[in-house]
Design a protein around this motif. Sequence first.
Motif, PDB file in Angstrom:
ATOM      1  N   ARG A  52      -2.971 -23.794   3.474  1.00 22.37           N
ATOM      2  CA  ARG A  52      -3.949 -22.704   3.523  1.00 22.37           C
ATOM      3  C   ARG A  52      -4.707 -22.717   4.854  1.00 22.37           C
ATOM      4  N   LEU A  53      -5.036 -23.904   5.323  1.00 19.67           N
ATOM      5  CA  LEU A  53      -5.739 -24.026   6.597  1.00 19.67           C
ATOM      6  C   LEU A  53      -4.887 -23.461   7.734  1.00 19.67           C
ATOM      7  N   PHE A  54      -3.617 -23.787   7.723  1.00 18.71           N
ATOM      8  CA  PHE A  54      -2.700 -23.266   8.748  1.00 18.71           C
ATOM      9  C   PHE A  54      -2.578 -21.751   8.645  1.00 18.71           C
ATOM     10  N   ASP A  55      -2.484 -21.225   7.416  1.00 19.29           N
ATOM     11  CA  ASP A  55      -2.345 -19.781   7.230  1.00 19.29           C
ATOM     12  C   ASP A  55      -3.594 -19.033   7.697  1.00 19.29           C
ATOM     13  N   ILE A  56      -4.758 -19.649   7.525  1.00 21.47           N
ATOM     14  CA  ILE A  56      -5.993 -19.043   8.039  1.00 21.47           C
ATOM     15  C   ILE A  56      -5.941 -18.974   9.562  1.00 21.47           C
ATOM     16  N   MET A  57      -5.422 -20.032  10.164  1.00 23.43           N
ATOM     17  CA  MET A  57      -5.283 -20.063  11.619  1.00 23.43           C
ATOM     18  C   MET A  57      -4.242 -19.048  12.082  1.00 23.43           C
ATOM     19  N   ASN A  58      -3.172 -18.875  11.294  1.00 21.54           N
ATOM     20  CA  ASN A  58      -2.084 -17.961  11.638  1.00 21.54           C
ATOM     21  C   ASN A  58      -2.426 -16.548  11.162  1.00 21.54           C
ATOM     22  N   THR A  62       2.883 -14.844  10.752  1.00 18.44           N
ATOM     23  CA  THR A  62       4.271 -14.908  11.218  1.00 18.44           C
ATOM     24  C   THR A  62       4.902 -16.272  10.964  1.00 18.44           C
ATOM     25  N   GLY A  63       4.093 -17.255  10.603  1.00 19.75           N
ATOM     26  CA  GLY A  63       4.608 -18.599  10.394  1.00 19.75           C
ATOM     27  C   GLY A  63       4.464 -19.495  11.610  1.00 19.75           C
ATOM     28  N   THR A  64       4.067 -18.929  12.742  1.00 15.25           N
ATOM     29  CA  THR A  64       3.814 -19.705  13.962  1.00 15.25           C
ATOM     30  C   THR A  64       2.507 -19.228  14.593  1.00 15.25           C
ATOM     31  N   VAL A  65       1.719 -20.172  15.104  1.00 14.05           N
ATOM     32  CA  VAL A  65       0.406 -19.864  15.673  1.00 14.05           C
ATOM     33  C   VAL A  65       0.512 -19.736  17.190  1.00 14.05           C
ATOM     34  N   THR A  66      -0.019 -18.649  17.708  1.00  8.60           N
ATOM     35  CA  THR A  66      -0.064 -18.462  19.162  1.00  8.60           C
ATOM     36  C   THR A  66      -1.328 -19.110  19.726  1.00  8.60           C
ATOM     37  N   LEU A  67      -1.385 -19.233  21.028  1.00 10.86           N
ATOM     38  CA  LEU A  67      -2.573 -19.792  21.678  1.00 10.86           C
ATOM     39  C   LEU A  67      -3.795 -18.915  21.408  1.00 10.86           C
ATOM     40  N   VAL A  68      -3.610 -17.609  21.396  1.00  9.32           N
ATOM     41  CA  VAL A  68      -4.726 -16.697  21.118  1.00  9.32           C
ATOM     42  C   VAL A  68      -5.272 -16.924  19.714  1.00  9.32           C
ATOM     43  N   GLU A  69      -4.375 -17.049  18.732  1.00  8.14           N
ATOM     44  CA  GLU A  69      -4.808 -17.301  17.352  1.00  8.14           C
ATOM     45  C   GLU A  69      -5.507 -18.649  17.238  1.00  8.14           C
ATOM     46  N   GLY A  97      -6.779 -16.511   0.880  1.00  7.94           N
ATOM     47  CA  GLY A  97      -7.694 -16.721   1.990  1.00  7.94           C
ATOM     48  C   GLY A  97      -7.154 -16.309   3.342  1.00  7.94           C
ATOM     49  N   SER A  98      -5.832 -16.263   3.479  1.00  9.38           N
ATOM     50  CA  SER A  98      -5.239 -15.888   4.767  1.00  9.38           C
ATOM     51  C   SER A  98      -5.457 -14.415   5.083  1.00  9.38           C
ATOM     52  N   THR A  99      -5.749 -13.607   4.065  1.00 10.91           N
ATOM     53  CA  THR A  99      -5.979 -12.172   4.267  1.00 10.91           C
ATOM     54  C   THR A  99      -7.424 -11.806   3.929  1.00 10.91           C
ATOM     55  N   PHE A 100      -8.335 -12.660   4.299  1.00  9.23           N
ATOM     56  CA  PHE A 100      -9.744 -12.496   3.957  1.00  9.23           C
ATOM     57  C   PHE A 100     -10.348 -11.245   4.596  1.00  9.23           C
ATOM     58  N   VAL A 101     -11.050 -10.452   3.769  1.00  5.11           N
ATOM     59  CA  VAL A 101     -11.854  -9.319   4.238  1.00  5.11           C
ATOM     60  C   VAL A 101     -13.204  -9.445   3.541  1.00  5.11           C
ATOM     61  N   ALA A 102     -14.266  -9.632   4.294  1.00  6.31           N
ATOM     62  CA  ALA A 102     -15.575  -9.953   3.722  1.00  6.31           C
ATOM     63  C   ALA A 102     -16.019  -8.940   2.672  1.00  6.31           C
ATOM     64  N   LYS A 103     -15.696  -7.670   2.883  1.00  4.35           N
ATOM     65  CA  LYS A 103     -16.172  -6.617   1.988  1.00  4.35           C
ATOM     66  C   LYS A 103     -15.440  -6.595   0.657  1.00  4.35           C
TER      67      LYS A 103
END
Length: 345
Positions: A52-58, A62-69, A97-103
């Motif tokens: 879940r932590l990785f998915d929040i970062m990603n 896409t399954g891979t994290v870029t430097l921007v992310e 949690g990976s698709t979190f929208v506060a509202k």
Amino acid sequence: ERSIMNDLLLSSRERKIMAKKWIQIADKGTRKMSYKQFLLVFGFRDESWIRRLFDIMNHSLTGTVTLVEFLQFCISYLIIDKNTTEELSFRLLSRRGSTFVAKWSVLDLEDIVNFVSFRYREIKKLSSKQRKALKIFVAMDVDEDGGVDIREFQGFCTKNPVFVALSHKVQNYLRRRLFGLDFWVAKSRKLKYSKTSGLSALTTLGRVNSVSEVYCATQLGDPVLPTRSRSNTHTEDDLQSSTTANMGESRQSSSKGQDDDHAIVSITPRKKAAEVTSFTFLDSAFQRTFKEDFAEIVRAAELKRIQKHNQKSAHKLKMQSSSSPVFDQLTVIFSDFANERRELR
């Protein structure tokens, strides 16, 4: 990348270090970090919570994290802030949690059941886990709409830090692995100071983030600063003193043939065996029984049960005291009359 680095107030030297370390972390061909590389670099064990932590970062999923992310995650959740710590805790608890929208995003009962199952190993039966999770969920769901939104969650966290203490532990672990706590304390203060306006701009650099720093120390049990460093009289030079010391140590290590920036960014090289860290290990500092963690919820549930029992008893006594032979006789007559009418129909 340049825009996010500007937002993070990275110096030219820190940018070079970050770029160099990202080359070590990321895949040589894609320049992106996979989940497998994430586990190796940060020394995590493959668990659902780590995923879940990785998915929040990603953020792009896409399954891979870029430097921007990666940098966006750092500026969102490694900056020391009470609200973002609670937000990360909310996202880690949520199965979505990976698709979190506060509202719109909410926690449901199943999310709390999963947490209770993970944290309280002394509870063996699923039915017991569900009952205890329901007690927590009822206490959190203030408007009783069947879902806990971020505001309800933050309100609960002000009373009970169990959930947010774990996410803060994860944040501090990542901060130590990347630049170190002193770096993030200094960056957090500088970022918040740069955004002050009006009367709040009259505060000092040492005071600008004192609320979040004290919150981490007193309520979450894993301070971002040693006790002597939580003074409100820090200057900007004081904030950089420990970072400068780290740089001095790195220069000494470089004389022994080590990388000059190794002490500043302590990320495990790709080929080196990583220390395996699980969420259970990170949670060990806060590991207590359910009754200890949620004593106020247990007491409230017991009080509610007693009140309900007393109300039933009082109603029964009232009915008994208000009854009389004449009243009982009339009740029987009306009941018989109703039965006769029913038979005729």
